[in-house]
Design a protein around this motif. Structure first.
Motif, PDB file in Angstrom:
ATOM      1  N   ASN A 116     -59.501  -2.659  35.657  1.00 45.94           N
ATOM      2  CA  ASN A 116     -60.782  -3.331  35.556  1.00 45.94           C
ATOM      3  C   ASN A 116     -61.299  -3.623  36.952  1.00 45.94           C
ATOM      4  OD1 ASN A 116     -62.989  -4.986  35.066  1.00 45.94           O
ATOM      5  ND2 ASN A 116     -62.031  -5.941  33.291  1.00 45.94           N
ATOM      6  N   ARG A 117     -62.179  -2.759  37.436  1.00 46.44           N
ATOM      7  CA  ARG A 117     -62.679  -2.903  38.800  1.00 46.44           C
ATOM      8  C   ARG A 117     -63.587  -4.107  38.970  1.00 46.44           C
ATOM      9  NH1 ARG A 117     -65.318   2.132  41.217  1.00 46.44           N
ATOM     10  NH2 ARG A 117     -66.441   2.218  39.230  1.00 46.44           N
ATOM     11  N   GLU A 118     -64.047  -4.678  37.876  1.00 47.83           N
ATOM     12  CA  GLU A 118     -64.915  -5.841  37.947  1.00 47.83           C
ATOM     13  C   GLU A 118     -64.165  -7.095  38.363  1.00 47.83           C
ATOM     14  OE1 GLU A 118     -67.669  -8.479  34.874  1.00 47.83           O
ATOM     15  OE2 GLU A 118     -67.104  -6.434  34.348  1.00 47.83           O
ATOM     16  N   ILE A 119     -62.851  -7.137  38.100  1.00 48.17           N
ATOM     17  CA  ILE A 119     -62.098  -8.370  38.349  1.00 48.17           C
ATOM     18  C   ILE A 119     -60.894  -8.192  39.260  1.00 48.17           C
ATOM     19  CG2 ILE A 119     -62.785  -9.364  36.120  1.00 48.17           C
ATOM     20  CD1 ILE A 119     -59.931  -8.666  35.152  1.00 48.17           C
ATOM     21  N   ASP A 120     -60.572  -6.974  39.650  1.00 50.48           N
ATOM     22  CA  ASP A 120     -59.364  -6.708  40.441  1.00 50.48           C
ATOM     23  C   ASP A 120     -59.763  -6.053  41.759  1.00 50.48           C
ATOM     24  OD1 ASP A 120     -56.943  -5.993  41.523  1.00 50.48           O
ATOM     25  OD2 ASP A 120     -56.221  -4.909  39.769  1.00 50.48           O
ATOM     26  N   LEU A 121     -59.758  -6.830  42.845  1.00 54.33           N
ATOM     27  CA  LEU A 121     -60.230  -6.328  44.123  1.00 54.33           C
ATOM     28  C   LEU A 121     -59.350  -5.205  44.676  1.00 54.33           C
ATOM     29  CD1 LEU A 121     -62.645  -7.057  45.983  1.00 54.33           C
ATOM     30  CD2 LEU A 121     -61.013  -8.299  47.411  1.00 54.33           C
ATOM     31  N   SER A 122     -58.092  -5.127  44.219  1.00 55.36           N
ATOM     32  CA  SER A 122     -57.202  -4.071  44.697  1.00 55.36           C
ATOM     33  C   SER A 122     -57.699  -2.685  44.306  1.00 55.36           C
ATOM     34  CB  SER A 122     -55.787  -4.280  44.143  1.00 55.36           C
ATOM     35  OG  SER A 122     -55.224  -5.467  44.641  1.00 55.36           O
ATOM     36  N   VAL A 123     -58.502  -2.618  43.241  1.00 52.99           N
ATOM     37  CA  VAL A 123     -59.016  -1.323  42.786  1.00 52.99           C
ATOM     38  C   VAL A 123     -60.541  -1.302  42.750  1.00 52.99           C
ATOM     39  CG1 VAL A 123     -56.957  -0.793  41.440  1.00 52.99           C
ATOM     40  CG2 VAL A 123     -58.848  -2.017  40.344  1.00 52.99           C
ATOM     41  N   SER A 124     -61.165  -2.407  43.118  1.00 53.47           N
ATOM     42  CA  SER A 124     -62.622  -2.484  43.052  1.00 53.47           C
ATOM     43  C   SER A 124     -63.258  -1.832  44.276  1.00 53.47           C
ATOM     44  CB  SER A 124     -63.071  -3.940  42.941  1.00 53.47           C
ATOM     45  OG  SER A 124     -64.456  -4.013  42.648  1.00 53.47           O
ATOM     46  N   GLN A 148     -72.424  -6.210  42.119  1.00 53.87           N
ATOM     47  CA  GLN A 148     -73.277  -6.309  40.940  1.00 53.87           C
ATOM     48  C   GLN A 148     -73.148  -7.652  40.214  1.00 53.87           C
ATOM     49  OE1 GLN A 148     -73.084  -2.871  38.242  1.00 53.87           O
ATOM     50  NE2 GLN A 148     -71.989  -1.782  39.848  1.00 53.87           N
ATOM     51  N   TYR A 149     -72.094  -8.425  40.545  1.00 54.59           N
ATOM     52  CA  TYR A 149     -71.774  -9.600  39.735  1.00 54.59           C
ATOM     53  C   TYR A 149     -71.742 -10.882  40.562  1.00 54.59           C
ATOM     54  CZ  TYR A 149     -70.200  -5.908  36.606  1.00 54.59           C
ATOM     55  OH  TYR A 149     -70.135  -4.782  35.817  1.00 54.59           O
ATOM     56  N   GLN A 150     -71.951 -11.988  39.858  1.00 57.04           N
ATOM     57  CA  GLN A 150     -71.727 -13.310  40.418  1.00 57.04           C
ATOM     58  C   GLN A 150     -70.369 -13.799  39.897  1.00 57.04           C
ATOM     59  OE1 GLN A 150     -73.719 -15.064  42.595  1.00 57.04           O
ATOM     60  NE2 GLN A 150     -74.982 -13.204  42.700  1.00 57.04           N
ATOM     61  N   TYR A 151     -69.535 -14.315  40.790  1.00 52.57           N
ATOM     62  CA  TYR A 151     -68.183 -14.712  40.413  1.00 52.57           C
ATOM     63  C   TYR A 151     -68.051 -16.227  40.397  1.00 52.57           C
ATOM     64  CZ  TYR A 151     -66.868  -9.860  40.676  1.00 52.57           C
ATOM     65  OH  TYR A 151     -66.781  -8.503  40.433  1.00 52.57           O
ATOM     66  N   ASP A 152     -67.423 -16.727  39.343  1.00 51.97           N
ATOM     67  CA  ASP A 152     -67.246 -18.163  39.166  1.00 51.97           C
ATOM     68  C   ASP A 152     -66.045 -18.699  39.933  1.00 51.97           C
ATOM     69  OD1 ASP A 152     -69.362 -18.525  37.087  1.00 51.97           O
ATOM     70  OD2 ASP A 152     -68.063 -17.161  35.967  1.00 51.97           O
ATOM     71  N   VAL A 153     -64.962 -17.932  39.948  1.00 48.37           N
ATOM     72  CA  VAL A 153     -63.709 -18.369  40.577  1.00 48.37           C
ATOM     73  C   VAL A 153     -63.075 -17.179  41.276  1.00 48.37           C
ATOM     74  CG1 VAL A 153     -61.443 -19.447  40.234  1.00 48.37           C
ATOM     75  CG2 VAL A 153     -63.346 -20.063  38.719  1.00 48.37           C
ATOM     76  N   GLY A 165     -66.450 -15.842  28.988  1.00 48.79           N
ATOM     77  CA  GLY A 165     -67.571 -15.441  29.822  1.00 48.79           C
ATOM     78  C   GLY A 165     -67.475 -15.922  31.253  1.00 48.79           C
ATOM     79  N   VAL A 166     -66.278 -16.278  31.694  1.00 47.19           N
ATOM     80  CA  VAL A 166     -66.049 -16.728  33.071  1.00 47.19           C
ATOM     81  C   VAL A 166     -65.569 -15.541  33.888  1.00 47.19           C
ATOM     82  CG1 VAL A 166     -64.627 -18.194  34.548  1.00 47.19           C
ATOM     83  CG2 VAL A 166     -65.553 -19.101  32.408  1.00 47.19           C
ATOM     84  N   ARG A 167     -66.297 -15.230  34.952  1.00 50.61           N
ATOM     85  CA  ARG A 167     -65.976 -14.053  35.747  1.00 50.61           C
ATOM     86  C   ARG A 167     -65.206 -14.454  37.002  1.00 50.61           C
ATOM     87  NH1 ARG A 167     -70.430 -11.893  35.461  1.00 50.61           N
ATOM     88  NH2 ARG A 167     -69.951 -10.224  33.968  1.00 50.61           N
ATOM     89  N   CYS A 168     -64.027 -13.875  37.182  1.00 50.52           N
ATOM     90  CA  CYS A 168     -63.170 -14.152  38.341  1.00 50.52           C
ATOM     91  C   CYS A 168     -62.878 -12.851  39.075  1.00 50.52           C
ATOM     92  CB  CYS A 168     -61.844 -14.775  37.903  1.00 50.52           C
ATOM     93  SG  CYS A 168     -62.009 -16.232  36.849  1.00 50.52           S
ATOM     94  N   MET A 169     -62.655 -12.964  40.365  1.00 46.95           N
ATOM     95  CA  MET A 169     -62.167 -11.824  41.133  1.00 46.95           C
ATOM     96  C   MET A 169     -60.763 -12.145  41.633  1.00 46.95           C
ATOM     97  SD  MET A 169     -62.415  -8.774  42.286  1.00 46.95           S
ATOM     98  CE  MET A 169     -64.092  -8.156  42.425  1.00 46.95           C
ATOM     99  N   PHE A 188     -62.322 -24.927  35.000  1.00 47.84           N
ATOM    100  CA  PHE A 188     -62.495 -24.987  36.449  1.00 47.84           C
ATOM    101  C   PHE A 188     -63.877 -24.481  36.849  1.00 47.84           C
ATOM    102  CE2 PHE A 188     -60.616 -23.487  40.748  1.00 47.84           C
ATOM    103  CZ  PHE A 188     -60.768 -24.741  41.309  1.00 47.84           C
ATOM    104  N   ALA A 189     -64.354 -23.457  36.158  1.00 46.31           N
ATOM    105  CA  ALA A 189     -65.645 -22.856  36.493  1.00 46.31           C
ATOM    106  C   ALA A 189     -66.810 -23.799  36.246  1.00 46.31           C
ATOM    107  CB  ALA A 189     -65.846 -21.574  35.691  1.00 46.31           C
ATOM    108  N   LYS A 190     -66.610 -24.801  35.390  1.00 46.55           N
ATOM    109  CA  LYS A 190     -67.688 -25.733  35.042  1.00 46.55           C
ATOM    110  C   LYS A 190     -67.865 -26.839  36.072  1.00 46.55           C
ATOM    111  CE  LYS A 190     -66.866 -25.191  30.061  1.00 46.55           C
ATOM    112  NZ  LYS A 190     -66.417 -25.917  28.832  1.00 46.55           N
ATOM    113  N   ILE A 191     -66.864 -27.035  36.925  1.00 44.73           N
ATOM    114  CA  ILE A 191     -66.885 -28.157  37.865  1.00 44.73           C
ATOM    115  C   ILE A 191     -67.865 -27.886  39.004  1.00 44.73           C
ATOM    116  CG2 ILE A 191     -65.515 -29.470  39.523  1.00 44.73           C
ATOM    117  CD1 ILE A 191     -64.804 -30.094  36.637  1.00 44.73           C
ATOM    118  N   ASN A 192     -68.800 -28.781  39.199  1.00 47.46           N
ATOM    119  CA  ASN A 192     -69.759 -28.667  40.296  1.00 47.46           C
ATOM    120  C   ASN A 192     -69.673 -29.838  41.268  1.00 47.46           C
ATOM    121  OD1 ASN A 192     -71.210 -26.205  39.500  1.00 47.46           O
ATOM    122  ND2 ASN A 192     -71.820 -27.409  37.719  1.00 47.46           N
ATOM    123  N   ASP A 193     -69.029 -30.910  40.835  1.00 47.14           N
ATOM    124  CA  ASP A 193     -68.883 -32.094  41.680  1.00 47.14           C
ATOM    125  C   ASP A 193     -67.476 -32.645  41.492  1.00 47.14           C
ATOM    126  OD1 ASP A 193     -69.002 -35.216  42.050  1.00 47.14           O
ATOM    127  OD2 ASP A 193     -70.743 -34.421  43.119  1.00 47.14           O
TER     128      ASP A 193
END
Length: 258
Positions: free
Chosen positions: A2-10, A17-22, A62-66, A245-250
């Protein structure tokens, strides 16, 4: 893959193309794992569980991580440097690496980092405390992947190095890297002082005096099925954490009454 979430193969073309939450940082070590597992076991497992968790966080919440490539710089016990190709990295070396990673990510606009640790000798708490002073708006959390679930609920003879746990999970993710027929028994010697044996007083174990084959815990009962069950519950636990964790802003949102 999965190249969207794994930088070793991305690639940059995919990631941009994406915004990452964590951002997730697997961290391991370079050390022997008995006679049947690779030197890079801690890196391989921390990354595999991290990628598994990132896939679940995306598909279920629906939480996107790299997931970054794993860091292989591990802190070793006395005696481990006597073992061929076992590499010891000092605390300040690890601290410098983490500091540079955080500085880069912060500059790029990221604000949440989860360290998925695969090596018991690593200690990130003092580093994270210092970074919290330098980057008060950057939230850094850390966890050892193998503590996300009670091992005794899944294994008959869990140990703590190249044992039934690590061997089973490796057999699940990468069976081609496991040579169980070559494994030693993983017998180990305990501390002679009660308070140290009971964990009330800490002293680093001298590895070559504790174990003859570098393992602590017998891997003989390991199976891929056990490994999958344990890895699944660990990855699911991380996915739920990533959702929250992705929901925390403060920083105030980390706390609740009672």
């Amino acid at each position: 893959m999965n190249r969207e979430i794994d930088l070793s193969v991305s690639t940059f073309g995919v990631a941009r193309q994406y915004q990452y939450d964590v951002v997730i940082l697997p961290w391991g070590a370079t050390e022997p794992h008995n006679q049947h597992l690779p030197y890079m076991t801690d890196c391989i497992l921390s990354k595999a569980v991290a990628v598994d968790a990132a896939e679940r966080a995306l598909s279920e919440f629906g939480v996107r991580c790299m997931v970054l490539p794993p860091v292989a710089m591990g802190a070793q016990n006395p005696g481990q440097r006597d073992l061929q190709f076992c590499i010891h990295y000092r605390f300040d070396t690890q601290q410098a690496i983490l500091r540079d990673i955080v500085a880069s990510l912060h500059h790029q606009g990221f604000r949440r980092l989860l360290i998925v640790n695969g090596h018991g000798g690593n200690s990130f708490k003092p580093m994270i405390r210092d970074l919290a002073v330098d980057y008060p708006d950057f939230f850094i959390a850390a966890a050892e992947w193998f503590k996300m679930a009670p091992a005794r609920d899944y294994f008959e003879q869990p140990g703590d190095h190249a044992d039934e746990i690590e061997t089973s999970v490796m057999m699940h993710y990468h069976p081609e890297l496991v040579r169980l027929e070559e494994a030693g028994e993983g017998r180990s010697r305990s501390f002679a002082i009660d308070a140290m044996r009971e964990g009330k007083v800490w002293l680093p174990r001298h590895w070559t005096l504790v174990t003859d084959d570098t393992g602590i815990g017998n891997p003989a009962l390991s199976t891929a099925e056990k490994g999958k069950r344990f890895a699944d519950v660990c990855a699911s636990g991380f996915a739920r954490f990533l959702r929250d964790f992705a929901k925390i802003n403060d920083k105030k949102e980390f706390y609740t009454e009672g």
